[in-house]
Design a protein around this motif. Sequence first.
Motif, PDB file in Angstrom:
ATOM      1  N   LEU A  21       0.834  -1.200   0.000  1.00  0.00           N
ATOM      2  CA  LEU A  21       0.000   0.000   0.000  1.00  0.00           C
ATOM      3  C   LEU A  21       0.867   1.247   0.000  1.00  0.00           C
ATOM      4  CD1 LEU A  21      -2.652  -1.046   2.666  1.00  0.00           C
ATOM      5  CD2 LEU A  21      -2.836  -1.203   0.185  1.00  0.00           C
ATOM      6  N   LYS A  22       0.434   2.235  -0.761  1.00  0.00           N
ATOM      7  CA  LYS A  22       1.158   3.508  -0.859  1.00  0.00           C
ATOM      8  C   LYS A  22       0.133   4.631  -0.861  1.00  0.00           C
ATOM      9  CE  LYS A  22       4.512   6.349  -2.539  1.00  0.00           C
ATOM     10  NZ  LYS A  22       4.934   7.316  -1.596  1.00  0.00           N
ATOM     11  N   GLY A  23       0.378   5.664  -0.062  1.00  0.00           N
ATOM     12  CA  GLY A  23      -0.537   6.799   0.031  1.00  0.00           C
ATOM     13  C   GLY A  23      -0.113   7.949  -0.853  1.00  0.00           C
ATOM     14  N   PHE A  24      -1.122   8.686  -1.332  1.00  0.00           N
ATOM     15  CA  PHE A  24      -0.901   9.868  -2.168  1.00  0.00           C
ATOM     16  C   PHE A  24      -1.819  10.992  -1.697  1.00  0.00           C
ATOM     17  CE2 PHE A  24       0.434   6.388  -4.851  1.00  0.00           C
ATOM     18  CZ  PHE A  24       1.577   6.872  -5.455  1.00  0.00           C
ATOM     19  N   TYR A  25      -1.325  12.227  -1.791  1.00  0.00           N
ATOM     20  CA  TYR A  25      -2.124  13.407  -1.482  1.00  0.00           C
ATOM     21  C   TYR A  25      -2.796  13.920  -2.759  1.00  0.00           C
ATOM     22  CZ  TYR A  25       0.539  13.784   2.893  1.00  0.00           C
ATOM     23  OH  TYR A  25       1.111  13.551   4.101  1.00  0.00           O
ATOM     24  N   ARG A  26      -3.874  14.691  -2.586  1.00  0.00           N
ATOM     25  CA  ARG A  26      -4.452  15.363  -3.759  1.00  0.00           C
ATOM     26  C   ARG A  26      -3.407  16.361  -4.252  1.00  0.00           C
ATOM     27  NH1 ARG A  26      -6.603  17.633   0.732  1.00  0.00           N
ATOM     28  NH2 ARG A  26      -6.561  19.902   0.812  1.00  0.00           N
ATOM     29  N   ASP A  27      -3.474  16.730  -5.514  1.00  0.00           N
ATOM     30  CA  ASP A  27      -2.413  17.539  -6.128  1.00  0.00           C
ATOM     31  C   ASP A  27      -2.199  18.888  -5.446  1.00  0.00           C
ATOM     32  OD1 ASP A  27      -1.777  15.565  -7.915  1.00  0.00           O
ATOM     33  OD2 ASP A  27      -3.045  16.367  -9.509  1.00  0.00           O
ATOM     34  N   LYS A  28      -3.237  19.502  -4.935  1.00  0.00           N
ATOM     35  CA  LYS A  28      -3.093  20.834  -4.335  1.00  0.00           C
ATOM     36  C   LYS A  28      -2.895  20.779  -2.820  1.00  0.00           C
ATOM     37  CE  LYS A  28      -5.730  23.076  -7.960  1.00  0.00           C
ATOM     38  NZ  LYS A  28      -6.894  23.884  -8.308  1.00  0.00           N
ATOM     39  N   HIS A  29      -2.676  19.624  -2.288  1.00  0.00           N
ATOM     40  CA  HIS A  29      -2.463  19.480  -0.845  1.00  0.00           C
ATOM     41  C   HIS A  29      -1.144  20.136  -0.466  1.00  0.00           C
ATOM     42  CE1 HIS A  29      -1.820  17.535   3.057  1.00  0.00           C
ATOM     43  NE2 HIS A  29      -3.121  17.275   3.048  1.00  0.00           N
ATOM     44  N   PRO A  30      -1.085  20.832   0.680  1.00  0.00           N
ATOM     45  CA  PRO A  30       0.163  21.518   1.059  1.00  0.00           C
ATOM     46  C   PRO A  30       1.359  20.583   1.257  1.00  0.00           C
ATOM     47  CG  PRO A  30      -1.619  21.982   2.642  1.00  0.00           C
ATOM     48  CD  PRO A  30      -2.178  21.095   1.607  1.00  0.00           C
ATOM     49  N   LYS A  31       1.119  19.342   1.639  1.00  0.00           N
ATOM     50  CA  LYS A  31       2.219  18.404   1.868  1.00  0.00           C
ATOM     51  C   LYS A  31       2.586  17.600   0.621  1.00  0.00           C
ATOM     52  CE  LYS A  31       1.300  17.709   6.757  1.00  0.00           C
ATOM     53  NZ  LYS A  31       0.963  16.719   7.794  1.00  0.00           N
ATOM     54  N   ALA A  32       1.869  17.805  -0.468  1.00  0.00           N
ATOM     55  CA  ALA A  32       2.106  17.021  -1.680  1.00  0.00           C
ATOM     56  C   ALA A  32       3.450  17.380  -2.310  1.00  0.00           C
ATOM     57  CB  ALA A  32       0.982  17.253  -2.683  1.00  0.00           C
ATOM     58  N   THR A  33       4.205  16.346  -2.665  1.00  0.00           N
ATOM     59  CA  THR A  33       5.453  16.515  -3.402  1.00  0.00           C
ATOM     60  C   THR A  33       5.289  15.781  -4.738  1.00  0.00           C
ATOM     61  OG1 THR A  33       6.446  14.504  -2.513  1.00  0.00           O
ATOM     62  CG2 THR A  33       6.792  16.539  -1.250  1.00  0.00           C
ATOM     63  N   LYS A  34       6.325  15.800  -5.531  1.00  0.00           N
ATOM     64  CA  LYS A  34       6.269  15.112  -6.822  1.00  0.00           C
ATOM     65  C   LYS A  34       5.971  13.625  -6.637  1.00  0.00           C
ATOM     66  CE  LYS A  34       9.075  14.016 -10.833  1.00  0.00           C
ATOM     67  NZ  LYS A  34      10.414  14.042 -11.415  1.00  0.00           N
ATOM     68  N   ASP A  35       6.552  13.027  -5.610  1.00  0.00           N
ATOM     69  CA  ASP A  35       6.380  11.598  -5.379  1.00  0.00           C
ATOM     70  C   ASP A  35       5.109  11.247  -4.621  1.00  0.00           C
ATOM     71  OD1 ASP A  35       8.783  11.049  -6.656  1.00  0.00           O
ATOM     72  OD2 ASP A  35       9.928  11.235  -4.793  1.00  0.00           O
TER      73      ASP A  35
END
Length: 162
Positions: A49-63
């Motif tokens: 399992l791997k988590g992803f943030y929505r694109d505009k989330h403040p903690k979102a990075t490229k990965d």
Amino acid sequence: MILIGGKSYELLKDHKNGWNPEAFRDRYSEVLDRYDYIVGDWGYNQLRLKGFYRDKHPKATKDTAFSGMVDYINEYCNFGCAYFVIQKNRDAQPPKEKEKPEKHEKTDKPEKTERPEKPERPDKPERSEKSDKPEKQHEKSDKPEKQHEKSDKPEKAKSGPH
């Protein structure tokens, strides 16, 4: 709709029947609560399992941004593997806000548990008392002189029988 850990998720994509609710519940960890999307991929009969943030989330990075999910599948998953993508329902986010004050309460506890022992440091006065002990050793050094005098007598006794 999937309900786990007090959060509800919706299945967005099920590639090659990768979605297995029992396996997901077994592998799920609270660490994944913070993410908006979770990708589960199968390799060697094991779910990862791997988590992803929505694109505009403040903690979102490229990965960790959802737009990088395809790159993750192509680069880190076995070629042609079964996988699934689930999205956290936004209705599940307000309970996080309710949990945050509890976390602040937890952070308040360490402030309360700050120990004033560091300023007190009773060890240091004891060390100064230990410094008094060497003075007593000087007194003891007087005693060895007396013992030296006593040791002279046995020497005379030894020199007498020779």
